[in-house]
Write an enzyme that holds these catalytic residues in place. Structure first.
Site, PDB file in Angstrom:
ATOM      1  N   ASP A  33       0.853  -1.187   0.000  1.00  0.00           N
ATOM      2  CA  ASP A  33       0.000   0.000   0.000  1.00  0.00           C
ATOM      3  C   ASP A  33       0.894   1.245   0.000  1.00  0.00           C
ATOM      4  O   ASP A  33       1.914   1.300   0.697  1.00  0.00           O
ATOM      5  CB  ASP A  33      -0.903  -0.002   1.243  1.00  0.00           C
ATOM      6  CG  ASP A  33      -2.042   0.994   1.117  1.00  0.00           C
ATOM      7  OD1 ASP A  33      -3.205   0.570   1.032  1.00  0.00           O
ATOM      8  OD2 ASP A  33      -1.766   2.223   1.097  1.00  0.00           O
ATOM      9  N   GLU A  99     -12.150   3.480  -1.520  1.00  0.00           N
ATOM     10  CA  GLU A  99     -11.508   4.570  -2.271  1.00  0.00           C
ATOM     11  C   GLU A  99     -11.249   4.152  -3.725  1.00  0.00           C
ATOM     12  O   GLU A  99     -11.469   4.945  -4.644  1.00  0.00           O
ATOM     13  CB  GLU A  99     -10.172   4.853  -1.561  1.00  0.00           C
ATOM     14  CG  GLU A  99      -9.444   6.095  -1.940  1.00  0.00           C
ATOM     15  CD  GLU A  99      -8.097   6.147  -1.222  1.00  0.00           C
ATOM     16  OE1 GLU A  99      -7.082   6.211  -1.916  1.00  0.00           O
ATOM     17  OE2 GLU A  99      -8.076   6.069   0.035  1.00  0.00           O
ATOM     18  N   VAL A 100     -10.770   2.935  -3.903  1.00  0.00           N
ATOM     19  CA  VAL A 100     -10.429   2.453  -5.252  1.00  0.00           C
ATOM     20  C   VAL A 100     -11.456   1.388  -5.672  1.00  0.00           C
ATOM     21  O   VAL A 100     -11.600   0.362  -4.984  1.00  0.00           O
ATOM     22  CB  VAL A 100      -9.001   1.851  -5.271  1.00  0.00           C
ATOM     23  CG1 VAL A 100      -8.645   1.386  -6.678  1.00  0.00           C
ATOM     24  CG2 VAL A 100      -7.984   2.866  -4.754  1.00  0.00           C
ATOM     25  N   HIS A 104     -10.061  -5.088  -3.474  1.00  0.00           N
ATOM     26  CA  HIS A 104      -8.749  -5.310  -2.862  1.00  0.00           C
ATOM     27  C   HIS A 104      -8.926  -5.712  -1.412  1.00  0.00           C
ATOM     28  O   HIS A 104      -9.855  -5.262  -0.735  1.00  0.00           O
ATOM     29  CB  HIS A 104      -7.864  -4.062  -2.959  1.00  0.00           C
ATOM     30  CG  HIS A 104      -8.537  -2.797  -2.531  1.00  0.00           C
ATOM     31  ND1 HIS A 104      -9.440  -2.130  -3.325  1.00  0.00           N
ATOM     32  CD2 HIS A 104      -8.455  -2.090  -1.375  1.00  0.00           C
ATOM     33  CE1 HIS A 104      -9.880  -1.055  -2.680  1.00  0.00           C
ATOM     34  NE2 HIS A 104      -9.308  -1.023  -1.492  1.00  0.00           N
TER      35      HIS A 104
HETATM   36  P1  5GP Z   1      -9.711   1.502   0.219  1.00  0.00           P
HETATM   37  O1  5GP Z   1      -9.995   2.719   1.034  1.00  0.00           O
HETATM   38  O2  5GP Z   1     -10.313   1.608  -1.174  1.00  0.00           O
HETATM   39  O3  5GP Z   1     -10.062   0.227   0.907  1.00  0.00           O
HETATM   40  O4  5GP Z   1      -8.140   1.435   0.064  1.00  0.00           O
HETATM   41  C1  5GP Z   1      -7.425   1.903  -1.030  1.00  0.00           C
HETATM   42  C2  5GP Z   1      -5.972   1.806  -0.677  1.00  0.00           C
HETATM   43  O5  5GP Z   1      -5.200   1.969  -1.848  1.00  0.00           O
HETATM   44  C3  5GP Z   1      -5.502   2.876   0.313  1.00  0.00           C
HETATM   45  O6  5GP Z   1      -4.997   2.245   1.479  1.00  0.00           O
HETATM   46  C4  5GP Z   1      -4.428   3.650  -0.456  1.00  0.00           C
HETATM   47  O7  5GP Z   1      -3.349   4.033   0.363  1.00  0.00           O
HETATM   48  C5  5GP Z   1      -4.019   2.664  -1.540  1.00  0.00           C
HETATM   49  N1  5GP Z   1      -3.563   3.279  -2.767  1.00  0.00           N
HETATM   50  C6  5GP Z   1      -4.160   4.304  -3.438  1.00  0.00           C
HETATM   51  N2  5GP Z   1      -3.476   4.590  -4.550  1.00  0.00           N
HETATM   52  C7  5GP Z   1      -2.423   3.737  -4.598  1.00  0.00           C
HETATM   53  C8  5GP Z   1      -1.356   3.552  -5.536  1.00  0.00           C
HETATM   54  O8  5GP Z   1      -1.223   4.239  -6.551  1.00  0.00           O
HETATM   55  N3  5GP Z   1      -0.469   2.561  -5.246  1.00  0.00           N
HETATM   56  C9  5GP Z   1      -0.574   1.767  -4.148  1.00  0.00           C
HETATM   57  N4  5GP Z   1       0.350   0.829  -3.965  1.00  0.00           N
HETATM   58  N5  5GP Z   1      -1.575   1.930  -3.251  1.00  0.00           N
HETATM   59  C10 5GP Z   1      -2.485   2.898  -3.479  1.00  0.00           C
END
Ligand code: 5GP
Length: 116
Positions: A33, A99-100, A104
């Protein structure tokens, strides 16, 4: 809800964004991450285009599903996390602040992670 082809993890899978892959199998990859919340904070994603957990379980093959979960287990074994413990999280949709929009799993370890 349609899969967003431009999401950041799609770009990582397409190698548009260079990322060090920690482990990989036919169906999934694991990488660090970018903003770690624990000493070890890995993300495990399917190679297929799935938005979130329910999309994955409803639409992926059993091999794809097993592929993702077995990669998580391989990471646990690789870093010997079965000894100290670890946490697996997946955020799905608005209320979880996903967020993404590519499924994941967060694998967190390396310190006492406190309560949920
Ligand atoms: P979510 O909130 O969707 O569960 O988590 C998304 C995660 O993706 C976050 O912990 C964030 O730090 C990580 N993340 C966002 N953009 C990138 C990226 O470009 N590369 C990597 N390795 N992690 C990312």
């Amino acid at each position: 809800m349609y899969y967003d082809e431009e999401n950041i993890f799609a770009k990582i899978l397409n190698k548009d964004i260079p990322t060090e892959v920690i482990l990989e199998n036919k169906y999934s990859i694991a990488f660090k991450d970018i903003a770690p919340r624990a000493p070890k904070h890995l993300l495990i994603i399917p190679k297929g285009k799935y938005i979130k957990y329910d999309d994955f379980l409803n639409n992926a093959s059993k091999d794809e599903i097993y592929g993702v979960f077995s990669l998580i287990n391989e990471l646990v074994m690789k870093f010997e996390l079965q000894r100290s413990g670890y946490r697996i999280i997946t955020n799905a949709g608005n209320d979880a602040n996903q967020e993404v929009p590519h499924l994941h799993f967060h694998l967190l370890a390396g310190r006492n992670l406190g309560p949920m």
